[in-house]
Design a protein around this motif. Structure first.
Motif, mmCIF file in Angstrom:
data_model
loop_
_atom_site.group_PDB
_atom_site.id
_atom_site.type_symbol
_atom_site.label_atom_id
_atom_site.label_comp_id
_atom_site.label_asym_id
_atom_site.label_seq_id
_atom_site.Cartn_x
_atom_site.Cartn_y
_atom_site.Cartn_z
ATOM 1 N N PRO A 169 -2.548 64.749 101.339
ATOM 2 C CA PRO A 169 -2.404 65.723 100.242
ATOM 3 C C PRO A 169 -1.922 67.092 100.715
ATOM 4 N N ASP A 170 -2.084 67.363 102.017
ATOM 5 C CA ASP A 170 -1.720 68.678 102.541
ATOM 6 C C ASP A 170 -1.663 68.578 104.064
ATOM 7 N N LEU A 171 -1.159 69.638 104.680
ATOM 8 C CA LEU A 171 -1.113 69.679 106.134
ATOM 9 C C LEU A 171 -2.526 69.689 106.713
ATOM 10 N N LEU A 172 -2.700 68.988 107.813
ATOM 11 C CA LEU A 172 -3.985 68.981 108.501
ATOM 12 C C LEU A 172 -4.215 70.346 109.140
ATOM 13 N N PRO A 173 -5.304 71.035 108.789
ATOM 14 C CA PRO A 173 -5.561 72.359 109.390
ATOM 15 C C PRO A 173 -5.706 72.243 110.909
ATOM 16 N N ILE A 174 -5.233 73.247 111.598
ATOM 17 C CA ILE A 174 -5.298 73.245 113.055
ATOM 18 C C ILE A 174 -6.115 74.436 113.536
ATOM 19 N N ASP A 175 -6.732 74.276 114.684
ATOM 20 C CA ASP A 175 -7.445 75.360 115.348
ATOM 21 C C ASP A 175 -6.710 75.690 116.647
ATOM 22 N N TRP A 176 -6.672 76.955 116.991
ATOM 23 C CA TRP A 176 -6.004 77.360 118.212
ATOM 24 C C TRP A 176 -6.683 78.609 118.775
ATOM 25 N N ARG A 177 -6.412 78.865 120.019
ATOM 26 C CA ARG A 177 -6.881 80.079 120.682
ATOM 27 C C ARG A 177 -5.715 80.678 121.441
ATOM 28 N N LEU A 178 -5.834 81.933 121.759
ATOM 29 C CA LEU A 178 -4.794 82.593 122.532
ATOM 30 C C LEU A 178 -4.747 81.999 123.937
ATOM 31 N N GLY A 179 -3.537 81.750 124.427
ATOM 32 C CA GLY A 179 -3.364 81.101 125.719
ATOM 33 C C GLY A 179 -3.774 81.984 126.888
ATOM 34 N N ASP A 180 -3.776 81.377 128.054
ATOM 35 C CA ASP A 180 -4.152 82.103 129.266
ATOM 36 C C ASP A 180 -3.154 83.227 129.550
ATOM 37 N N ARG A 181 -3.654 84.297 130.107
ATOM 38 C CA ARG A 181 -2.809 85.461 130.355
ATOM 39 C C ARG A 181 -1.694 85.183 131.353
ATOM 40 N N ASP A 182 -1.956 84.285 132.310
ATOM 41 C CA ASP A 182 -0.933 84.025 133.321
ATOM 42 C C ASP A 182 0.229 83.201 132.781
ATOM 43 N N LEU A 183 0.132 82.717 131.537
ATOM 44 C CA LEU A 183 1.218 81.961 130.923
ATOM 45 C C LEU A 183 2.042 82.810 129.960
ATOM 46 N N MET A 184 1.605 84.056 129.742
ATOM 47 C CA MET A 184 2.285 84.942 128.800
ATOM 48 C C MET A 184 2.937 86.109 129.531
#
Length: 684
Positions: free
Chosen positions: A103-118
């Motif tokens: 019926p709708d998009l599956l809600p997703i959970d996320w967190r900010l990535g590691d600092r060494d990858l940004m």
């Protein structure tokens, strides 16, 4: 597009025919008048033609300027909106296959990535007063993206965590809120890009043309519209699947993007976490990009989503058949069955598998809590094993009758094992012949050549010599052709798909076509005129036309970059047209050479019949044995006879894609997930 181009084809045919007729008439007139008179007439005609050419050039220039002046201020706006419409239609179709809208998009959970990858925070949030800057929590990738001043985002996650779905959902949501004139999000599989052999802009151009073929048209400056859109501020690239490239290539992609992207040019990338970390170590971070990491689905997210995917159950009041299962997850989370189910359903891929097998069927999801599934690995394998039976529970879009799940599973198991042995994920129709040994393949091709040559020769010779003699000489001729084909070295090569009119973002093919038209008209006119005035022998004429026809074979058929093709069916039809065109030209040339060579010593009707039989046989053998389409037609008979694959192979693959078993990447198919492919291959 094809219907719109048909009037131009009719005009070109009329121009070609009229040019040949005019040149023929002029040639006969000049030959009749003699050389002295012909020179005078040629000078007079040349003067008038030059005047006409000058007037036509002036008229064309004025017309172009007037058209540009009277046209819209931004002629690329129409192409941009057409691209947006094509992208919206394509992604909506893919969303329907994946059941994302139901019926709708599956809600997703996320967190900010590691600092060494940004990148450095000051490069991502240059004017932020918050220290340290961050992104506010949200269940939408688009909302996270809109919080970034640089409009650059990298989405990381583990296998099956929903990265591709997140990219697709991002594009769909972006198109839904997009205003006219704004950038168009385009999902681009990174696996189709070779950074060493193709620059970033050219790769985007090729993918845009796949999405909307009208973008291959040229603007008033002779630049393809795809190139103009890709080089401007009109496209938002969404690079999906960076992890599918080799390690060195992933690092090259990051370095390449940092070098070619403008400071204000946005981009979104998806990749597996560890592969991206390796690429960053070997290369560099993506300049100005923030990184988010997709998190496992929580039980409360499942409790809010899964009940909405199936009909209400009156026996449970306002609940559904998922209600008892989800209640146990919430009330008894420490039970072995609850821990195992919660671990497995934290992966969006497994949620999709569970939905297909239980929400869309009469099966009871309570079986997921049985003691034999207390280990997550056993439960994962159970869901993977049940996918095919659930997907083939009803008739598909491409099959008017229900296809047996057991039969489909056997074919899919063979496909998975075959792709696993080849060391790649792609299922390509032009490589099915590679699964046969060279000796078996040669036998199949030779048998086909014998049958085709014998049938063609029998039909042609029976008209002149009678059925009995035609059958005898036809079989004899077929045997000779079979022996010759067995000795031909090119049977060992692997033909690649070709196209009659190759698609390119340059004017090269168009220039070739114009040169051919310009060359055909005077050559044909001169040949016909000389023959009509008895100035040239028929065998010489036959040799000229035959040589010209064989040259055409190399010009009208050009290899197609399969990774840049739109879809498997279009590439197959393109190669079939190319094979038949080449076969007709080669057959015509071979038959004409054989007839004219034999006519000088034996000018009889039988000579013409033998030449026709030789030409038809040569064309058929070339079309079938020398093309990817022809070999597919033969090998699928072999696979069908051995019970490994269906006779209607392409229809089966398209149906498996519609059911969600396979996914389409350009002209290739892939299994929906590598876990599914590995599980099926292990059962071979």
């Amino acid at each position: 597009m094809n219907r719109q181009r048909r009037p131009w084809r009719i005009r070109r045919f009329l121009i070609l025919t009229g040019g040949i007729v005019i040149c023929t008439a002029l040639g006969m007139f000049f030959l009749h008048e003699g050389r002295a008179q012909s020179d005078q007439w040629a000078s007079i005609l040349g003067l008038f033609l030059n005047i006409a050419a000058i007037l036509l050039t002036i008229d064309t220039a004025l017309g172009v300027r007037g058209g540009v002046a009277a046209g819209q201020q931004r002629p690329d706006a129409e192409y941009l909106e057409n691209l947006a419409a094509a992208a919206s239609h394509s992604y909506a179709a893919e969303s329907s296959v994946r059941r994302l809208q139901d019926p709708d998009l599956l809600p997703i959970d996320w967190r900010l990535g590691d600092r060494d990858l940004m990148d450095h925070p000051s490069n991502i949030w240059p004017d932020s007063d918050v220290q340290p800057p961050s992104i506010q929590g949200t269940s939408s990738v688009l909302e996270a993206y809109l919080q970034l001043p640089t409009s650059r985002l990298v989405v990381l996650g583990d296998a099956g965590s929903g990265k591709t779905v997140a990219a697709l959902a991002f594009a769909i949501e972006s198109l839904a809120v997009r205003m006219p004139g704004e950038r168009v999000p385009v999902v681009l599989p990174v696996s189709t890009w070779d950074p060493d052999g193709q620059d970033f802009r050219s790769w985007i151009c090729s993918r845009l043309v796949e999405l909307d073929p009208r973008l291959s048209e040229l603007d008033r400056d002779g630049i393809p519209w795809a190139r103009r859109l890709a080089s401007g501020r009109d496209v938002l690239p969404v690079l999906d699947g960076l992890d599918e490239l080799p390690t060195r290539a992933k690092a090259d992609v990051l370095r390449n993007l940092n070098a070619v992207l403008d400071r204000e040019e946005p981009i979104v990338i998806t990749c597996r976490t560890e592969q991206y970390r390796t690429a960053v170590v070997a290369g560099d971070v993506l300049t100005g990009a923030a990184v988010i990491h997709l998190q496992p689905l929580r039980p409360e997210t499942l409790a809010a989503y899964l009940p909405r995917t199936t009909r209400p159950d009156s026996a449970l009041g306002s609940g559904t058949k998922w209600t008892p299962v989800l209640q146990q997850l919430g009330s008894h989370p420490d039970l072995p069955s609850s821990r195992s189910l919660a671990t497995v359903l934290s992966n969006p891929l497994m949620v999709w598998l569970a939905r297909v097998q239980f929400s869309d069927t009469d099966a009871d999801p309570a079986e997921l809590l049985r003691p034999e599934f207390h280990e997550p690995q056993a439960l994962r394998q159970h869901l993977l094993d049940g996918l095919i039976a659930a997907a083939y529970a009803d008739a598909g879009r491409h099959h008017p009758r229900r296809l047996s799940a057991a039969k489909a599973e056997g074919w899919l198991v063979y496909l998975a094992a075959r792709t696993a042995r080849s060391g790649e994920q792609n299922v390509r129709w032009w490589q099915f012949a590679d699964g046969m040994s060279l000796r078996v393949l040669r036998v199949v091709l030779v048998v086909a050549a014998i049958v085709l040559a014998a049938v063609a020769a029998t039909i042609v010779l029976s008209v002149e010599a009678g059925l009995a003699r035609g059958l005898f000489f036809g079989c004899l001729f077929g045997t000779v052709v079979g022996v010759a084909v067995w000795r031909i070295p090119w049977l060992r090569r692997r033909p690649q798909p070709t196209a009659v009119r190759p698609t390119s973002l340059t004017q090269g093919p168009r220039q070739v076509g114009r040169v051919l038209v310009v060359g055909i008209i005077p050559v044909a006119g001169a040949v016909i005129a000389n023959v009509a005035t008895a100035r040239m022998s028929w065998d010489a004429v036959g040799a000229i036309i035959a040589v010209f026809s064989t040259v055409l074979v190399g010009l009208v058929a050009a290899p197609v970059e399969a990774e840049q093709a739109v879809d498997p069916w279009r590439l197959l039809r393109s190669d079939r047209s190319s094979a038949l065109t080449q076969g007709c030209l080669i057959g015509f040339a071979a038959g004409l050479l054989a007839t004219t060579a034999a006519w000088t010593t034996l000018p009889t009707a039988g000579t013409v019949a033998m030449g026709a039989a030789f030409g038809i046989s040569s064309g058929l053998v070339w079309s079938i044995a020398g093309s990817a389409w022809g070999r597919l037609a033969l090998v699928r008979l072999y696979w069908w006879a051995t019970g490994r694959l269906p006779l209607r192979l392409m229809t089966f693959l398209a149906d498996a894609h519609h059911r969600g078993i396979l996914r389409q990447v350009g002209a290739s198919y892939q299994f929906r997930h590598e876990l599914l492919q590995a599980r099926l291959a292990a059962r071979a």
